[in-house]
Design a protein around this motif. Structure first.
Motif, PDB file in Angstrom:
ATOM      1  N   HIS A 212     -35.641   9.209  44.139  1.00 60.44           N
ATOM      2  CA  HIS A 212     -34.420  10.003  43.913  1.00 60.44           C
ATOM      3  C   HIS A 212     -34.131  10.198  42.419  1.00 60.44           C
ATOM      4  O   HIS A 212     -33.033   9.947  41.937  1.00 60.44           O
ATOM      5  N   ILE A 213     -35.163  10.643  41.709  1.00 57.62           N
ATOM      6  CA  ILE A 213     -35.021  10.955  40.288  1.00 57.62           C
ATOM      7  C   ILE A 213     -34.663  12.427  40.136  1.00 57.62           C
ATOM      8  O   ILE A 213     -35.250  13.293  40.787  1.00 57.62           O
ATOM      9  N   ALA A 214     -33.714  12.718  39.254  1.00 61.40           N
ATOM     10  CA  ALA A 214     -33.319  14.103  38.994  1.00 61.40           C
ATOM     11  C   ALA A 214     -34.378  14.786  38.133  1.00 61.40           C
ATOM     12  O   ALA A 214     -35.159  14.130  37.434  1.00 61.40           O
ATOM     13  N   THR A 215     -34.386  16.111  38.169  1.00 56.52           N
ATOM     14  CA  THR A 215     -35.386  16.880  37.422  1.00 56.52           C
ATOM     15  C   THR A 215     -35.381  16.522  35.939  1.00 56.52           C
ATOM     16  O   THR A 215     -36.435  16.400  35.312  1.00 56.52           O
ATOM     17  N   GLY A 216     -34.203  16.350  35.384  1.00 52.15           N
ATOM     18  CA  GLY A 216     -34.099  16.058  33.956  1.00 52.15           C
ATOM     19  C   GLY A 216     -34.680  14.717  33.560  1.00 52.15           C
ATOM     20  O   GLY A 216     -34.955  14.483  32.379  1.00 52.15           O
ATOM     21  N   ASN A 217     -34.868  13.825  34.532  1.00 49.58           N
ATOM     22  CA  ASN A 217     -35.415  12.495  34.247  1.00 49.58           C
ATOM     23  C   ASN A 217     -36.848  12.333  34.744  1.00 49.58           C
ATOM     24  O   ASN A 217     -37.352  11.211  34.814  1.00 49.58           O
ATOM     25  N   ASP A 218     -37.484  13.428  35.091  1.00 48.50           N
ATOM     26  CA  ASP A 218     -38.842  13.383  35.635  1.00 48.50           C
ATOM     27  C   ASP A 218     -39.821  12.901  34.561  1.00 48.50           C
ATOM     28  O   ASP A 218     -40.038  13.594  33.561  1.00 48.50           O
ATOM     29  N   PRO A 219     -40.439  11.721  34.725  1.00 50.11           N
ATOM     30  CA  PRO A 219     -41.353  11.204  33.692  1.00 50.11           C
ATOM     31  C   PRO A 219     -42.638  12.016  33.575  1.00 50.11           C
ATOM     32  O   PRO A 219     -43.250  12.049  32.503  1.00 50.11           O
ATOM     33  N   ILE A 220     -43.053  12.666  34.660  1.00 44.99           N
ATOM     34  CA  ILE A 220     -44.266  13.491  34.614  1.00 44.99           C
ATOM     35  C   ILE A 220     -44.031  14.708  33.728  1.00 44.99           C
ATOM     36  O   ILE A 220     -44.833  15.032  32.844  1.00 44.99           O
ATOM     37  N   LEU A 221     -42.909  15.377  33.956  1.00 44.01           N
ATOM     38  CA  LEU A 221     -42.586  16.576  33.184  1.00 44.01           C
ATOM     39  C   LEU A 221     -42.388  16.248  31.709  1.00 44.01           C
ATOM     40  O   LEU A 221     -42.718  17.049  30.835  1.00 44.01           O
TER      41      LEU A 221
END
Length: 313
Positions: A212-221
């Motif tokens: 449940h990680i938000a887009t802004g916290n995506d480690p891959i991105l």
């Protein structure tokens, strides 16, 4: 009576129940605060301490002699999977990026050499600064950003840039040229690239639906954006007529595919299970280039653990 408190196959009985008296610990805190006690109270605290020592020894003996180890291979949890994937993000994306390089080179019939990743360990506090300038080096027909390592503890020892501008690294990559014949064919590389890009998208679903990680916290991105920024900087310095421009376009296309998969899953949620994630982790670990990078990460983790054990002793 104790049997009524048993849980599944874990029995609640005297042999596996341990009592630690808090009185002795309270005594230590009190003494530290210069509270005085009479002889009777001291004797009570002494008996309390002996009880706790005996129970501690009994607990250790029980663990060593009675319990069976739980093999790590049988563990499955969201937290454990997240830990494994976090370690894999950079190795996977570095492998994807280098595979893109080699596909571009293979597409050029005149190119005789491909690029090989060579990971090596670094000091535990090593980091790179995204604000400081870094000079690219030429490897065959590609320019590659060479980061100067900074030592990061309470502050950076090499620059005055904000702490947030730094990101820690647990290995560095060097690059070697190798003959085309020593590498897989164009079609094998293409298939490998497609597999890795799909796996990284599946890991995105894992972060989104299980962690449940938000887009802004995506480690891959976050790592992918940094790689795209590197290539953009190289193109600005060296012009758009080199092969890095092709790599830059490929990375941007991959990012678009990744973000599209993420946004489409908003309206059409994807189901992914923990066993499926562990299968993907296993598949990724078997990739030779990724495995070599993970091996260096494991080596650095072992060194750190040994250092901490010595400190405790």
């Amino acid at each position: 009576m104790l049997d009524t408190y048993s849980f599944n196959d874990i029995l609640f009985k005297k042999s596996n129940t341990f009592c630690f008296d808090s009185e002795s610990f309270r005594y230590l805190i009190a003494r530290k605060n210069r509270i005085e006690f009479d002889d009777y109270q001291k004797d009570e605290y002494k008996r309390s301490w002996i009880t706790s020592v005996n129970e501690t020894n009994r607990l250790i003996q029980y663990i060593c002699n009675e319990l069976k180890p739980c093999l790590q291979k049988s563990w499955m949890s969201i937290e454990h999977a997240q830990f494994q994937i976090n370690r894999m993000i950079r190795p996977i994306l570095e492998t994807i990026k280098n595979t893109m390089r080699n596909l571009i080179l293979l597409d050029k019939s005149s190119s005789k050499s491909l690029i090989k990743l060579c990971p090596s360990p670094v000091d535990r506090n090593s980091a790179t600064c995204t604000k400081c300038s870094h000079s690219p080096i030429l490897c065959g027909e590609f320019w590659i950003t060479r980061y100067d390592l900074h030592n990061l503890s309470d502050r950076c020892s090499q620059c005055e840039c904000d702490f947030s501008r730094h990101f820690k690294v647990n290995y560095v990559l060097k690059y070697e040229l190798c003959d085309k014949k020593q590498k897989p064919s164009f079609h094998d590389m293409k298939r490998n690239l497609e597999q890795l890009t799909q796996i990284i998208i599946q890991f995105a679903y894992f972060y989104k639906y299980l962690v449940h990680i938000a887009t802004g916290n995506d480690p891959i991105l976050s790592v992918l954006n940094r790689m795209i920024k590197e290539e953009k900087s190289i193109c600005s310095q060296k012009g758009n007529q080199n092969l890095n421009a092709n790599l830059y376009d490929n990375l941007k296309s991959f990012k678009n595919e990744y973000e599209e998969a993420w946004s489409m899953s908003m309206s059409n949620p994807k189901t992914i299970t923990l066993p499926e994630i562990y299968k993907l982790i296993k598949t990724v670990s078997e990739n030779r280039e990724i495995s070599e990078q993970l091996s260096i990460i494991k080596q650095m983790e072992d060194i750190y653990m040994n250092e901490q054990e010595k400190l405790i002793q």
